[in-house]
Design an enzyme around this catalytic site. Structure first.
Site, PDB file in Angstrom:
ATOM      1  N   GLY A 159      56.640  81.755  42.072  1.00 25.80           N
ATOM      2  CA  GLY A 159      57.261  83.076  42.012  1.00 25.80           C
ATOM      3  C   GLY A 159      56.645  84.026  41.009  1.00 25.80           C
ATOM      4  N   LEU A 160      55.509  83.662  40.432  1.00 27.52           N
ATOM      5  CA  LEU A 160      54.927  84.532  39.413  1.00 27.52           C
ATOM      6  C   LEU A 160      53.471  84.851  39.731  1.00 27.52           C
ATOM      7  CD1 LEU A 160      56.247  82.964  36.127  1.00 27.52           C
ATOM      8  CD2 LEU A 160      56.913  85.131  37.117  1.00 27.52           C
ATOM      9  N   ASP A 206      47.530  86.852  45.132  1.00 32.67           N
ATOM     10  CA  ASP A 206      46.496  86.768  44.116  1.00 32.67           C
ATOM     11  C   ASP A 206      45.618  85.549  44.402  1.00 32.67           C
ATOM     12  OD1 ASP A 206      44.987  86.446  41.847  1.00 32.67           O
ATOM     13  OD2 ASP A 206      46.546  87.205  40.527  1.00 32.67           O
ATOM     14  N   ASP A 225      69.587  43.825  61.811  1.00 34.63           N
ATOM     15  CA  ASP A 225      68.631  44.801  62.328  1.00 34.63           C
ATOM     16  C   ASP A 225      69.282  46.083  62.839  1.00 34.63           C
ATOM     17  OD1 ASP A 225      66.613  43.161  61.659  1.00 34.63           O
ATOM     18  OD2 ASP A 225      65.987  42.625  63.685  1.00 34.63           O
TER      19      ASP A 225
END
Length: 539
Positions: free
Chosen positions: A427-428, A292, A36
């Site tokens: 990233g786009l 966007d 343990d």
């Protein structure tokens, strides 16, 4: 009992270790077999703690079971006190040691140590890690703070109000942060900074970085700030009954919740409510306006984790980012009612389970655009080819970053935005995707870089639906849809056209097209069907 490879929570003695490790001058003697001691690795390897947990294991072996294991425990306790000189000690048994039915509480009491000794009765076969942490914290608070109870709660409330009226600054305790908690260290720093700006003094932060002396003066604060109800809920209720201290209910994750949290603590501290007006600015708000919207609005998200983070994440996803919450669940059975109530707000049924296979099955059925979950969901999402962000424990080493990365407060809202949106953005922007759709990086064989390598088709083998070789198409989330839809067949030229779509939106395009074909009663998906579906869902 169910054999499993993964588990969301460890046994309750691991929860007790989280409390012991968070505190400064406490030592935990754990009656446990040699095996343990694995629990140390959770703190030194995963959390990258600079020191071992303050835990002494009795480490009895099989040959000891025929002897006096009780004497073994007493010797270990006596030696731990002599070596570490703690100001308080916790004693208990692991799940394995519980079976031999020694009595750590009685044995420790017989030693008559000159410090408080807190016995922990943690039923290992009925409860789990978070419950163990909450019970341990409650027992520590009750044992150490109770001697300060010499005045009725109503009298204490009146005395504190009189002191504030005389010009004393309001004060609070910050409760719930532990070792091995998801961003607990940074959350505490962020909330301490916020309270300082409001003119509220922090009396004690516990259990993280608190000493025995700190726990003894918890009753001096005007109210309590509860960051993680799973850990601090029980102890906070006792403090309210004993010292008349009210407590916060709002978890400050996200811009809206942080603003509500400020209003709540202002009311508890007796401050002017207009102080909230100072805090209307957040970079996350501006960033969300600048992104966007096609990347965010209506994205379908499935959320699973502990109750605190799941409920908060659903609110942020729905109200602040514009996602659609299509699934919500938790492994915290003690908070199942809270999560069910939260799920009802989004019109979904809560998934309450500690079986990761059920979570994986649900994710496969929902095929969301994004998963927010634990380390387990990160693995599940990777197999399904779904973007994922970790929001809750259990977590792995990469979720203890060296940088400052809170989840709470306004800076936490900025971190959430970055963490959740980037897996979708890749990233786009939309116009760049269209400009570079023929680029070699986005051809049919390209896979998402966040998947580490080529995406793997994890779905069961299914009859071929197209003449195009499977290796020419990088199938990610669409593999799930194969198993669910299975009624519309792709024409070869349509499948080839699908392969021209960038990999990170290809799965959604395929799902929408197949859904459109079924709705229109089409058995064959052609190029025209593909573009008709695009026009249909683009309206």
């Amino acid at each position: 009992m169910q054999l499993t490879l993964w588990t969301y929570e460890g046994p309750p003695h691991v929860g007790a270790m989280r409390i012991a490790t968070a505190l400064k001058d406490v030592h935990y003697v754990l009656h446990a077999p040699q095996g343990d001691t694995y629990a140390d690795l959770l703190f030194t390897m995963i959390e990258r703690s600079k020191k071992r947990p303050p835990v002494t294991y009795t480490t009895f072996q099989a040959r000891d079971l025929g002897g006096d294991t009780a004497e073994l425990f007493k010797n270990a306790t006596r030696e731990a006190y002599a070596r570490f000189q703690p100001n308080a000690m916790m004693v208990g048994a692991s799940c394995t040691a519980e079976l031999i039915q020694d009595d750590p509480a009685g044995l420790a009491k017989a030693l008559n140590l000159p410090i408080p000794v807190i016995p922990l009765e943690l039923p290992s076969y009925q409860k789990k890690e978070n419950w163990g942490a909450a019970e341990t914290f409650y027992q520590m608070v009750r044992t150490l703070a109770a001697p300060a109870v010499k005045t009725p709660a109503a009298t204490l409330v009146a005395e504190r109000a009189a002191a504030r009226a005389a010009g004393k600054a309001p004060s609070c305790n910050i409760l719930g942060a532990t070792a091995l908690g998801f961003r607990h260290r940074d959350d505490v720093h962020e909330i301490q900074k916020l309270l300082g700006e409001l003119g509220i003094e922090v009396n004690v932060t516990a259990p993280l970085n608190a000493s025995v002396a700190d726990l003894q003066r918890l009753g001096e604060a005007d109210f309590n700030v509860v960051l993680y109800p799973e850990i601090a809920g029980v102890a906070t209720s006792w403090l309210t009954r004993t010292f008349g201290q009210p407590a916060t209910k709002v978890i400050p994750i996200g811009v809206n919740a942080t603003t509500e949290f400020i209003a709540e603590v202002a009311a508890l501290a007796g401050l002017d409510a207009s102080i909230v007006d100072r805090y209307q600015n957040s970079r996350a708000q501006w960033y969300s306006k600048s992104v966007d919207s096609t990347y965010l609005t209506g994205k379908r998200v499935f959320i699973f984790g502990d109750a605190t983070h799941v409920i908060a994440a659903a609110r942020v996803a729905s109200q602040e980012i514009g996602f659609e919450v299509v699934g919500l669940g938790t492994y915290s059975r003690e908070f199942a009612r809270d999560v069910r109530e939260a799920a009802a707000l989004y019109g979904v049924e809560a998934l309450i389970t500690d079986d990761y296979l059920e979570v994986e099955q649900k994710a496969s059925e929902l095929a969301p655009d994004l998963m927010l979950g634990t380390q387990m969901e990160r693995h599940i999402a990777k197999r399904l080819g779904i973007p994922c962000a970790v929001i809750s424990a259990p977590i792995h080493v990469q979720d203890f970053p060296a940088r400052y990365s809170p989840q709470m407060g306004f800076e936490g809202a900025n971190v959430l935005f970055d963490t959740w949106i980037h897996p979708l953005m890749m990233g786009l922007e939309e116009h760049l995707i269209m400009m570079f759709r023929e680029d070699f990086e986005f051809d049919a064989s390209a896979a998402g870089s966040h998947l580490g390598h080529r995406a793997v088709n994890h779905a069961p083998a299914a009859p071929a639906k197209t003449e195009i070789p499977a290796e020419q198409i990088s199938v990610t989330a669409s593999a799930v849809v194969d198993a669910v839809v299975g009624e519309a067949t792709w024409a070869p030229d349509a499948m080839k056209e699908l392969g021209k779509i960038p990999f990170f939106v290809r799965g959604k395009a395929r799902r929408n097209t197949e859904r459109f074909a079924i709705e229109q009663g089409l058995s064959m998906i052609t190029i025209e069907t593909l573009y008709d579906a695009k026009a249909h869902y683009g309206r």
